[in-house]
Scaffold this active site. Structure first.
Site, mmCIF file in Angstrom:
data_model
loop_
_atom_site.group_PDB
_atom_site.id
_atom_site.type_symbol
_atom_site.label_atom_id
_atom_site.label_comp_id
_atom_site.label_asym_id
_atom_site.label_seq_id
_atom_site.Cartn_x
_atom_site.Cartn_y
_atom_site.Cartn_z
ATOM 1 N N LYS A 107 -8.565 -5.723 5.664
ATOM 2 C CA LYS A 107 -7.471 -4.868 6.181
ATOM 3 C C LYS A 107 -6.399 -5.958 6.577
ATOM 4 O O LYS A 107 -6.533 -7.296 6.804
ATOM 5 C CB LYS A 107 -7.948 -4.300 7.614
ATOM 6 C CG LYS A 107 -7.126 -3.233 7.994
ATOM 7 C CD LYS A 107 -7.334 -2.046 7.231
ATOM 8 C CE LYS A 107 -6.826 -0.868 7.793
ATOM 9 N NZ LYS A 107 -7.449 0.503 6.917
ATOM 10 N N GLY A 219 -1.627 13.916 15.005
ATOM 11 C CA GLY A 219 -0.827 13.144 14.029
ATOM 12 C C GLY A 219 -0.354 13.809 13.114
ATOM 13 O O GLY A 219 -0.867 15.125 12.717
ATOM 14 N N GLY A 221 1.168 12.444 10.374
ATOM 15 C CA GLY A 221 1.626 11.166 9.256
ATOM 16 C C GLY A 221 0.809 11.729 7.781
ATOM 17 O O GLY A 221 0.570 12.825 7.628
ATOM 18 N N ASN A 222 0.851 10.801 6.855
ATOM 19 C CA ASN A 222 0.311 11.309 5.447
ATOM 20 C C ASN A 222 -1.068 11.658 5.566
ATOM 21 O O ASN A 222 -1.224 12.697 4.756
ATOM 22 C CB ASN A 222 0.284 9.545 4.828
ATOM 23 C CG ASN A 222 -0.249 10.122 3.510
ATOM 24 O OD1 ASN A 222 0.174 11.054 2.563
ATOM 25 N ND2 ASN A 222 -1.233 9.408 3.022
HETATM 26 N N1 GLU Z 1 -5.966 2.261 4.125
HETATM 27 C C1 GLU Z 1 -6.746 3.414 3.646
HETATM 28 C C2 GLU Z 1 -8.036 3.445 4.553
HETATM 29 O O1 GLU Z 1 -8.175 3.002 5.701
HETATM 30 C C3 GLU Z 1 -7.099 3.224 2.231
HETATM 31 C C4 GLU Z 1 -7.496 1.630 1.888
HETATM 32 C C5 GLU Z 1 -7.465 1.539 0.521
HETATM 33 O O2 GLU Z 1 -7.134 2.460 -0.313
HETATM 34 O O3 GLU Z 1 -7.756 0.175 0.119
HETATM 35 O O4 GLU Z 1 -9.068 3.823 4.116
#
Ligand code: GLU
Length: 428
Positions: A107, A219, A221-222
Site C-alpha cells: 500500500k 460514503g 466515492g468510487n
Molecule cells: N485500492 C484497492 C484495494 O484496496 C485496489 C488495489 C489494487 O487494485 O491494486 O483493494
C-alpha cells in the site's frame, strides 16, 4: 477468535495473531507475517502553483510477495499515517490470497488533502512520489493502483514519470489506468460491483430476494457509487447514503425512503464524492447527521468510506432489521464492534473478501497490459463475477464447516495460502 482493538496496524496484527493461533503457525512464520517485508517513508518537495515549496510525506509499504509481486493502491488523505499504510498493506496480502490471484500485498500513501490542491499540484505529487520509489516498484516487484482520492488520471501521471525514468513503455507497472491508455474496461466499476456480487451471494444463502431488500451506504466515492449502481440494477433499494462535506468538515447522510436516484445525485457530486447538500435538499432528500447512515431500518449496511467507522460506540445503533454488513472499505469495523455484530447474528462479509473486486480487475488489467490485447467489458465483469463468487463460496463453506465467522474463515484460508508460499520458498 478474539481480537483486541488498537490502531489500524495493531488491529491488523491482532487479527493475524488470532488466526496464527488457529493455524498453529510456527514462530518464524508469525514473525515474518506480522510485519512488512519492506517499507519506504520519504519527503516529496513540491512547488505549489503560488511559487512556494511544500514538503509532503509519502509512503510505500510492501507487506509480502511470496505469492507474487506486491500489489495495492495509493491513498491521498490528510490523516494518512505509516501505521495505517502498514495495516492496509497487510490486508492487501490477505485480499490477493483469498481470491487466489498470484500477487502479494502493498500500500502507498501521501499525507495531503486533494480538496486544497490543484490538479497540477497533484500531478507533481504523483511524479514526486514515484521518483522516490522508482527503483523499488515495477511489473515484477510492486504494482500501484488507485485508492482513496486517487484516480485513473493520477495513475497515468505516475506511469508516465516511471516510464521516463526507465526509458521504456511498461504499462503492466501500474493498474487503474484510463481506458485507451492501457486501462481495463470495468476497472472503475470493479470494487463496487464486487461488493454487490458478494451481497448477492450472502442474500442467496440467507434465502432473501434482492428485490425485497433495502440498503444504507456510508460514503459516496468510487466504491459506493458503483455498489449502488449494481445493487439497484439487480432490484435493491438504497434509502440512505452519507457523504463528506468539505465546507462544514463533517459528513451528512442523505435519505429518501422510497430510494435514492443515483444519476440525480451524481450530477451534484464533486470528484471526491462530496454531495452538494443545498441541491440535494432541492431534490427532496432529507438531510441527517452523517453518523445516521448506520441507524437506518434497512436490511443491508455497506460501509464504503474509511477505516474505523463501525465502533463499540455506534454499533449499538444498528437496527434489528439489518441482516448483512458488506465491508466495501478496508478496516471499517473495529474488533470490539465486530464481536457485537457477530453476536447479533448479522452476516458480515469481511473487507478483504467483499472489496476484492478492485484488485481482481487490476490483475486482469495487468494480464491485458502484458498481452497488449484488451477484453470486452462483459468479458472482464463476467470473469470478475466468477472469481468473487468462488472465493465467497469457499469462505462460506469453511465458515459453516468449522463454525467460524466469515471474517475468521476468510483469514484462515488467506493466511494459510501465504504461509504455505513462504514455506514452499524455503523462507520459514
Ligand atoms: N485500492 C484497492 C484495494 O484496496 C485496489 C488495489 C489494487 O487494485 O491494486 O483493494
Amino acid at each position: 477468535m478474539t481480537y483486541k482493538p488498537f490502531n489500524s496496524f495493531e488491529m491488523a496484527q491482532s487479527q493475524f495473531d488470532s488466526v496464527a493461533e488457529v493455524l498453529s503457525l510456527d514462530e518464524g512464520t508469525r514473525e515474518l507475517l506480522r510485519y512488512p517485508l519492506r517499507e519506504y517513508s520519504f519527503a516529496i518537495p513540491i512547488r505549489l502553483d503560488d511559487g512556494n515549496v511544500r514538503v509532503f510525506r509519502g509512503f510505500r509499504v510492501q507487506h509480502n510477495d511470496a505469492r507474487g509481486p506486491c500489489k495495492g493502491g495509493i491513498r491521498f488523505h490528510p490523516l494518512e499515517t505509516l501505521d495505517t499504510v502498514r495495516a492496509l498493506a497487510m490486508w492487501m496480502t490477505w485480499k490477493c490470497a483469498i481470491v487466489d490471484i498470484p500477487l502479494g500485498g502493498a500500500k502507498g500513501g501521501v499525507v495531503c488533502d486533494p480538496h486544497n490542491l490543484s490538479m497540477r499540484e497533484q500531478e507533481r505529487i504523483c511524479r514526486g512520489w514515484v521518483r522516490q520509489v522508482a527503483q523499488n516498484v515495477g511489473p515484477a516487484v510492486d504494482i500501484p493502483a488507485p485508492d482513496v482520492m486517487t484516480s485513473a488520471q493520477h495513475m497515468l501521471w505516475i506511469l508516465d514519470e516511471f516510464e521516463s525514468i526507465k526509458g521504456a513503455r511498461l504499462p503492466g507497472s501500474i493498474t487503474g489506468k484510463p481506458v485507451g491508455m492501457g486501462g481495463s474496461l470495468g476497472r472503475t466499476e470493479a470494487t463496487g460491483f464486487g461488493v454487490v456480487f458478494s451481497v448477492r451471494e450472502a442474500l442467496k444463502e440467507l434465502g432473501i430476494r434482492v428485490k425485497d431488500t433495502t440498503a444504507s451506504v456510508q460514503g459516496f466515492g468510487n466504491v459506493a457509487q458503483h455498489a449502488i449502481q449494481l445493487y439497484q440494477q439487480i432490484g435493491g433499494t438504497v434509502t440512505c447514503v452519507s457523504s463528506w462535506d468539505q465546507d462544514d468538515k463533517i459528513s451528512y447522510a442523505f435519505r429518501k425512503t422510497n430510494g435514492i436516484n443515483l444519476e440525480e445525485l451524481l450530477k451534484i457530486t464533486n470528484r471526491y464524492g462530496g454531495i452538494d447538500k443545498t441541491k440535494a435538499r432541492d431534490f427532496g432528500y432529507e438531510l441527517l447527521a452523517g453518523d445516521q447512515w448506520i441507524e437506518q431500518d434497512v436490511d443491508i449496511l455497506i460501509p464504503a468510506a474509511l477505516e474505523h467507522q463501525i465502533t463499540e460506540d455506534n454499533v449499538g445503533g444498528i437496527s434489528d432489521k439489518v441482516k448483512v454488513v458488506a465491508e466495501g472499505a478496508n478496516g471499517p469495523t473495529t474488533p470490539g464492534a465486530d464481536a457485537i455484530i457477530q453476536k447479533k447474528g448479522i452476516f458480515l462479509i469481511p473487507d478483504f473478501l467483499a472489496n476484492a473486486g478492485g484488485v481482481i480487475c487490476s490483475y486482469f488489467e495487468q494480464v491485458q497490459s502484458n498481452m497488449n490485447y484488451y477484453w470486452t467489458k462483459d468479458d472482464v465483469l463476467g470473469r470478475l463475477d466468477v472469481k468473487m463468487t468462488s472465493a465467497f463460496v469457499a469462505v462460506s463453506e469453511l465458515a459453516r464447516k468449522r463454525n467460524l465467522s466469515m471474517r475468521d474463515a476468510a483469514y484462515v484460508i488467506a493466511v494459510d495460502r501465504v504461509a504455505k508460499a513462504c514455506r514452499d520458498r524455503g523462507w520459514v
